[in-house]
Enzyme design. Structure first.
Site, PDB file in Angstrom:
ATOM      1  N   ILE A 144       6.464 -30.770  79.265  1.00  0.00           N
ATOM      2  CA  ILE A 144       7.703 -30.894  80.046  1.00  0.00           C
ATOM      3  C   ILE A 144       8.235 -29.500  80.379  1.00  0.00           C
ATOM      4  O   ILE A 144       8.598 -29.205  81.527  1.00  0.00           O
ATOM      5  CB  ILE A 144       8.742 -31.752  79.292  1.00  0.00           C
ATOM      6  CG1 ILE A 144       8.238 -33.198  79.192  1.00  0.00           C
ATOM      7  CG2 ILE A 144      10.098 -31.705  79.984  1.00  0.00           C
ATOM      8  CD1 ILE A 144       9.112 -34.148  78.392  1.00  0.00           C
ATOM      9  N   HIS A 165     -18.796 -36.791  99.753  1.00  0.00           N
ATOM     10  CA  HIS A 165     -18.750 -35.357 100.008  1.00  0.00           C
ATOM     11  C   HIS A 165     -17.873 -35.098 101.223  1.00  0.00           C
ATOM     12  O   HIS A 165     -17.957 -35.853 102.190  1.00  0.00           O
ATOM     13  CB  HIS A 165     -20.169 -34.829 100.276  1.00  0.00           C
ATOM     14  CG  HIS A 165     -20.187 -33.383 100.650  1.00  0.00           C
ATOM     15  ND1 HIS A 165     -19.997 -32.379  99.718  1.00  0.00           N
ATOM     16  CD2 HIS A 165     -20.345 -32.748 101.851  1.00  0.00           C
ATOM     17  CE1 HIS A 165     -20.056 -31.203 100.314  1.00  0.00           C
ATOM     18  NE2 HIS A 165     -20.262 -31.396 101.617  1.00  0.00           N
TER      19      HIS A 165
HETATM   20  C1  LIG Z   1      10.670 -34.827  82.218  1.00  0.00           C
HETATM   21  C2  LIG Z   1       9.692 -35.874  81.754  1.00  0.00           C
HETATM   22  C3  LIG Z   1       8.498 -36.016  82.422  1.00  0.00           C
HETATM   23  C4  LIG Z   1       7.587 -36.987  82.016  1.00  0.00           C
HETATM   24  N1  LIG Z   1       6.409 -37.095  82.703  1.00  0.00           N
HETATM   25  C5  LIG Z   1       5.513 -38.035  82.332  1.00  0.00           C
HETATM   26  C6  LIG Z   1       4.323 -38.211  83.062  1.00  0.00           C
HETATM   27  O1  LIG Z   1       4.060 -37.511  84.037  1.00  0.00           O
HETATM   28  N2  LIG Z   1       3.452 -39.190  82.659  1.00  0.00           N
HETATM   29  C7  LIG Z   1       3.719 -39.980  81.584  1.00  0.00           C
HETATM   30  O2  LIG Z   1       2.903 -40.847  81.252  1.00  0.00           O
HETATM   31  N3  LIG Z   1       4.848 -39.845  80.863  1.00  0.00           N
HETATM   32  C8  LIG Z   1       5.760 -38.894  81.224  1.00  0.00           C
HETATM   33  N4  LIG Z   1       6.937 -38.783  80.532  1.00  0.00           N
HETATM   34  C9  LIG Z   1       7.144 -39.652  79.358  1.00  0.00           C
HETATM   35  C10 LIG Z   1       7.588 -41.046  79.812  1.00  0.00           C
HETATM   36  O3  LIG Z   1       8.785 -40.918  80.527  1.00  0.00           O
HETATM   37  C11 LIG Z   1       7.786 -41.922  78.587  1.00  0.00           C
HETATM   38  O4  LIG Z   1       6.604 -41.945  77.810  1.00  0.00           O
HETATM   39  C12 LIG Z   1       8.110 -43.348  79.015  1.00  0.00           C
HETATM   40  O5  LIG Z   1       9.276 -43.394  79.804  1.00  0.00           O
HETATM   41  C13 LIG Z   1       8.298 -44.232  77.780  1.00  0.00           C
HETATM   42  O6  LIG Z   1       8.560 -45.535  78.188  1.00  0.00           O
HETATM   43  P1  LIG Z   1       9.403 -46.530  77.255  1.00  0.00           P
HETATM   44  O7  LIG Z   1       9.439 -47.815  77.976  1.00  0.00           O
HETATM   45  O8  LIG Z   1       8.874 -46.471  75.885  1.00  0.00           O
HETATM   46  O9  LIG Z   1      10.853 -45.875  77.168  1.00  0.00           O
HETATM   47  P2  LIG Z   1      11.898 -45.345  78.229  1.00  0.00           P
HETATM   48  O10 LIG Z   1      11.296 -45.078  79.542  1.00  0.00           O
HETATM   49  O11 LIG Z   1      12.602 -44.219  77.544  1.00  0.00           O
HETATM   50  O12 LIG Z   1      12.880 -46.565  78.418  1.00  0.00           O
HETATM   51  C14 LIG Z   1      13.665 -47.042  77.370  1.00  0.00           C
HETATM   52  C15 LIG Z   1      14.834 -47.795  77.961  1.00  0.00           C
HETATM   53  O13 LIG Z   1      15.524 -48.442  76.906  1.00  0.00           O
HETATM   54  C16 LIG Z   1      16.923 -48.386  77.170  1.00  0.00           C
HETATM   55  N5  LIG Z   1      17.610 -48.575  75.898  1.00  0.00           N
HETATM   56  C17 LIG Z   1      17.589 -47.759  74.815  1.00  0.00           C
HETATM   57  N6  LIG Z   1      18.318 -48.288  73.817  1.00  0.00           N
HETATM   58  C18 LIG Z   1      18.806 -49.465  74.281  1.00  0.00           C
HETATM   59  C19 LIG Z   1      19.611 -50.478  73.710  1.00  0.00           C
HETATM   60  N7  LIG Z   1      20.048 -50.386  72.449  1.00  0.00           N
HETATM   61  N8  LIG Z   1      19.927 -51.543  74.472  1.00  0.00           N
HETATM   62  C20 LIG Z   1      19.484 -51.656  75.760  1.00  0.00           C
HETATM   63  N9  LIG Z   1      18.721 -50.729  76.337  1.00  0.00           N
HETATM   64  C21 LIG Z   1      18.359 -49.658  75.607  1.00  0.00           C
HETATM   65  C22 LIG Z   1      17.103 -47.000  77.786  1.00  0.00           C
HETATM   66  O14 LIG Z   1      18.297 -46.918  78.533  1.00  0.00           O
HETATM   67  C23 LIG Z   1      15.859 -46.880  78.638  1.00  0.00           C
HETATM   68  O15 LIG Z   1      16.097 -47.343  79.955  1.00  0.00           O
HETATM   69  C24 LIG Z   1       7.885 -37.836  80.926  1.00  0.00           C
HETATM   70  C25 LIG Z   1       9.109 -37.709  80.255  1.00  0.00           C
HETATM   71  C26 LIG Z   1      10.003 -36.745  80.676  1.00  0.00           C
HETATM   72  C27 LIG Z   1      11.315 -36.638  79.957  1.00  0.00           C
END
Ligand SMILES: Cc1cc2nc3c(=O)[nH]c(=O)nc-3n(C[C@H](O)[C@H](O)[C@H](O)COP(=O)(O)OP(=O)(O)OC[C@H]3O[C@@H](n4cnc5c(N)ncnc54)[C@H](O)[C@@H]3O)c2cc1C
Length: 474
Positions: free
Chosen positions: A190, A450
């Site tokens: 990142i 290619h």
């Molecule tokens: C700058 C950056 C760049 C990235 N680039 C890449 C990339 O290029 N490729 C890649 O594979 N990964 C990338 N990632 C990582 C990727 O974003 C995460 O791995 C992915 O979003 C994880 O998905 P998730 O569903 O586990 O969680 P998240 O995407 O974090 O979603 C979790 C959701 O749960 C919600 N939530 C949390 N607690 C509660 C609650 N108690 N009640 C209701 N809702 C709740 C949150 O609001 C959120 O919307 C990047 C991350 C960052 C920060």
């Protein structure tokens, strides 16, 4: 109206609508499961709103300007003006289109969408606090639950995010003017992606890193290509330096770092971006109510069906451990939904690819040569330099290489490391090869278009066989 103390029921309750949660919800909906998805913030989670998509949008946009400026050798003389606010607006449109699409897909698959913050009340109930004044809360009873609450950026002591001087990746993706100077703490993916964006926008970027190189998980020859290019962009690196504190000075800040001998260095900048990793969001869920414990880093342990220690509760995405990548979470979400639907399904992590969208990109999958040796294989390696690729030359982008690691006895492809333009796409071919149990022979026998960068996959494979045409064989 205050909505309070209403209790509803659902077969499958999913907490968090990031890539793990929304994919689980859509798949569950397709399978006819009565599904409720609770999200406290925005559909699409970190990935769509503050992570993968916005960062890649800004990377692509800055590349347009940077490539135009650098295209003199191609006979193009241009000096594009960049309006960061306009670029961020465009990025926001991309994000809105995708998050709106997620919401529509969920609705089209009969997923009940609930806005609010969920926490467990007992083994079969969550309590959802609705956002907004007077919206109260509700209880939802469930048969199965999927925890998909993702992760948040880790703070460094003395560097609490204030959105002004000390910024997170999320803040960095929403700036409306280009900082003159930026200190980036952390040279992981990142930190390096964002350091590259700002360097291309003209920011004077300094990266301080506690370890002795950028991108610690990658092999030295892979990270060297990216480090050299970053230095050409003007990024200054200071390794073995831990950020210790900062203070305002003049119209900017001074960031202090300390090396292991206790020597202090100071770096002046307009802002400091802290990008030292992400931690799972499991501390806000009242997991005690369901008898679940996390490991010391806050992750939930899961089996190959995404089940936690409590049979009715699944965990997917960043909360379920490394690699914290969107596509890993999506696959876990799909599997969890299929298990709830009693479908035969399981996780197979043998070929989770990873990409870093630096300049050039890195794409890796499977094992390195060292890992293959440790796993008891006799690895054979084939490598093809981008400088020998006709397509890379026509792109004016010849740094890097495509490398394949295979088992010398059976020829099975075990892994690949690509550092090249479009490495994030090139690595997919190796992922498929590993998943299918393809051999060097299979890939070498595949006719590749290619002129494409994809030919470097075939050439690397042929190099491992000692029969590459466009490079000297090993
Ligand atoms: C700058 C950056 C760049 C990235 N680039 C890449 C990339 O290029 N490729 C890649 O594979 N990964 C990338 N990632 C990582 C990727 O974003 C995460 O791995 C992915 O979003 C994880 O998905 P998730 O569903 O586990 O969680 P998240 O995407 O974090 O979603 C979790 C959701 O749960 C919600 N939530 C949390 N607690 C509660 C609650 N108690 N009640 C209701 N809702 C709740 C949150 O609001 C959120 O919307 C990047 C991350 C960052 C920060």
């Amino acid at each position: 109206m205050v909505v309070g103390d209403v209790t509803t029921g659902t077969e499958l309750l999913i907490i968090g609508a990031g890539p793990g949660g929304y994919v689980a919800a859509i798949r569950a909906g397709q399978l006819g499961i009565d599904t409720t998805l609770v999200e406290k913030d925005a559909y699409g989670g970190t990935c769509l709103n503050h992570g993968c998509i916005p960062s890649k949008a800004l990377i692509s946009a800055t590349d347009v300007a940077h490539d135009a400026r650098e295209a003199e050798a191609m006979g193009i003389h241009a000096d594009p003006a960049v309006d960061l606010a306009g670029m961020v607006d465009w990025k926001d449109e991309v994000v809105d289109q995708l998050t709106g699409g997620v919401e529509q897909l969920c609705k089209a698959n009969d997923v009940n969408l609930v806005e609010g913050r969920a926490e467990f009340a007992d083994e079969n109930t969550v309590r959802v606090a609705h956002s907004g004044d007077g919206q109260g809360s509700e209880s939802i009873e469930f048969e199965h639950a999927i925890v998909a609450t993702g992760s948040r950026p880790v703070e460094v002591p003395n560097f609490e995010f204030d959105g002004e001087h000390v910024i997170s990746s999320r803040d960095a993706l929403a700036l409306d003017s280009v900082p003159d100077s930026l200190v980036v703490v952390g040279a992981g993916y990142i930190g390096m992606e964002l350091a590259t964006v700002f360097a291309k926008l003209g920011t004077d970027v300094t990266v301080v890193e506690m370890l002795d190189d950028i991108l610690p998980p990658y092999e030295d020859d892979v990270s060297k290509v990216v480090r050299d290019r970053a230095e050409d962009l003007g990024i200054d690196f200071f390794f073995g330096e831990a950020a210790s504190d900062w203070e305002e000075s003049g119209d900017g800040i001074t960031v202090r770092t300390e090396n292991e001998d206790g020597d202090v260095s100071e770096f002046g900048a307009e802002k400091v971006l802290v990008a030292v990793g992400r931690a799972p969001v499991t501390d806000t869920l009242n997991l005690d109510a369901v008898g679940l414990e996390t490991d010391e880093d806050g992750f939930l342990a899961t089996d190959d069906r995404a089940r936690t220690d409590v049979e009715s509760i699944f965990a997917v995405g960043d909360v379920a451990g490394e690699p914290m990548l969107a596509h890993k979470g999506m696959k876990e979400g799909e599997v969890a939904a299929e298990i709830v639907a009693d479908e035969p399904s399981a996780l197979d992590y043998q070929s989770v690819p990873a990409a870093v969208f630096t300049d050039p990109e890195i794409g890796t999958v499977g094992m390195t040569e060292e890992e293959a040796e440790e796993a008891g294989f006799s690895p054979v390696v084939g490598k093809f330099p981008m400088a020998s690729s006709g397509r890379a030359l026509t792109l004016g982008d010849t740094d890097g290489f495509t490398r394949v690691v295979a088992d010398d006895d059976a020829g099975f492809i075990l892994g690949a490391q690509v550092v090249a333009p479009e490495a994030s796409e090139l690595v997919a071919e190796f992922g498929l090869a590993i998943e299918m149990g393809a051999t060097l022979e299979d890939v070498a026998a595949t006719i590749h278009t290619h002129p494409t960068l994809g030919e470097t996959v075939m050439e690397a494979v042929e190099n491992a066989q000692g029969k590459a045409i466009h490079t000297l064989n090993r």
